[in-house]
Write an enzyme that holds these catalytic residues in place. Structure first.
Site, mmCIF file in Angstrom:
data_model
loop_
_atom_site.group_PDB
_atom_site.id
_atom_site.type_symbol
_atom_site.label_atom_id
_atom_site.label_comp_id
_atom_site.label_asym_id
_atom_site.label_seq_id
_atom_site.Cartn_x
_atom_site.Cartn_y
_atom_site.Cartn_z
ATOM 1 N N LYS A 1 -6.966 3.387 -2.990
ATOM 2 C CA LYS A 1 -7.381 3.351 -1.583
ATOM 3 C C LYS A 1 -7.619 4.777 -1.100
ATOM 4 O O LYS A 1 -6.866 5.682 -1.460
ATOM 5 C CB LYS A 1 -6.269 2.651 -0.786
ATOM 6 N N ASP B 1 0.864 -1.180 0.000
ATOM 7 C CA ASP B 1 0.000 0.000 0.000
ATOM 8 C C ASP B 1 0.903 1.232 0.000
ATOM 9 O O ASP B 1 1.507 1.573 1.024
ATOM 10 C CB ASP B 1 -0.898 0.011 1.248
ATOM 11 N N LYS C 1 -10.335 0.249 -2.152
ATOM 12 C CA LYS C 1 -10.159 -0.018 -0.719
ATOM 13 C C LYS C 1 -10.433 1.240 0.095
ATOM 14 O O LYS C 1 -9.611 2.152 0.126
ATOM 15 C CB LYS C 1 -8.736 -0.518 -0.432
#
Length: 318
Positions: free
Chosen positions: A218, A155, A254
């Site tokens: 995300k 991430d 996400k």
């Protein structure tokens, strides 16, 4: 996980034409939250689906091998086995989607999961999380080290300065370098939407991140003052849809930060189903970044099975 998004050359013309209708976004977000929620066994089934999409996360300054071990054990058995037995789901392999930790804890998590014979992937935040303000060389090295230690998902955080000043080419070039550093690991790009200013900027940053090869986009690090909100999600998933229609590549989504209740997880699933369709209702295209959400989902499932609520201390530590 989804088939890797190969990315595409940066299309600045597409990015520059983006305009977001704020009122329409807010209205749509209200609609999604106002849906009649499923009841009883339907709700329980949706909650189990939510569990399988959770990136069970610990990103604390006091993380130790001990609490990472506990997190890994919980990820492999997120719901008490007696509750799953009552629902006839005990043999369905219900686990969370991944375990998410800092780079320095990746080796611990990989070791604990391997010892438990678990194939759960380890995800790691990297690139100077959460601010992304360290030198590029350091951020790239952090990605490589996390991958070397066994992280299968990374991430990354985008450089918000580049997004806020409209330096889309520079942002694209940076993310491409992160993509290369990830090697075979999947890359999720954190936009830190609370620091991007406008919905139009969020949409543009989403597009650029996908063009640069992100497998997921995300919302947040969970450390900003504003994290995952439904209006921002609408903007991001519509960017995902437009990217798919233009390129044929499916990119995952996400939301993360501040998602704490079972009820909220149902709204997120509803949003994905209505905006992107059933394919985005599983872990290869949808993740919930959360640390305390699982405890509330487990309490709701306990209530479904037994008819009354458990105290939190009755639930195994998440």
């Amino acid at each position: 996980m989804s088939a890797r998004n190969p990315g595409m050359p940066l299309d600045l013309e597409w990015v520059s034409k983006v305009r977001v209708n704020t009122q329409a976004v807010l209205k749509r977000a209200q609609q999604v939250q106002g849906r009649n929620k499923n009841k009883k066994q339907w709700q329980a089934a949706w909650l189990l689906r939510a569990v399988t999409c959770i990136d069970l996360t610990t990103l604390a300054g006091d993380d130790t091998p001990g609490n990472v071990h506990r997190l890994c054990m919980k990820a492999g058995r997120p719901i008490r086995s007696d509750l799953l037995q009552s629902m006839e789901m005990h043999d369905k392999g219900v686990t969370t989607a991944a375990v998410c930790v800092y780079p320095s804890r990746v080796a611990d998590a990989v070791k604990f999961l391997k010892a438990a014979n678990s194939s759960l992937p380890v995800a790691s935040v990297a690139t100077g999380f959460p601010a992304g303000q360290t030198p590029l060389k350091t951020r790239l090295e952090e990605v490589r080290l996390a991958v070397e230690d066994g992280a299968m998902e990374i991430d990354i955080v985008i450089n918000r300065t580049l997004a806020l000043t409209g330096q889309w080419q520079a942002m694209y070039d940076e993310i491409r370098q992160f993509r290369d550093a990830c090697g075979d690991a999947h890359m999720k790009s954190i936009l830190a939407i609370g620091e991007l200013g406008t919905y139009t900027n969020v949409y543009k940053a989403s597009l650029v991140a996908m063009m640069a090869g992100s497998d997921f986009i995300k919302t947040s690090t969970g450390k900003e003052s504003v994290n995952a909100t439904y209006p921002v999600a609408i903007v991001m998933v519509r960017a995902i849809r437009d990217y798919f229609l233009r390129t044929g590549h499916k990119v995952g989504f996400k939301p993360a930060g501040g998602i704490r209740t079972a009820k909220e997880s149902l709204v997120w699933l509803t949003l994905m189903k209505e905006e992107l369709g059933d394919e985005w209702l599983s872990a290869h295209l949808f993740r919930l970044g959360a640390s305390s959400l699982l405890a509330d989902i487990e309490r709701q499932i306990y209530h479904y099975v037994t008819g009354h609520y458990a105290a939190y201390h009755d639930m195994p530590m998440a």
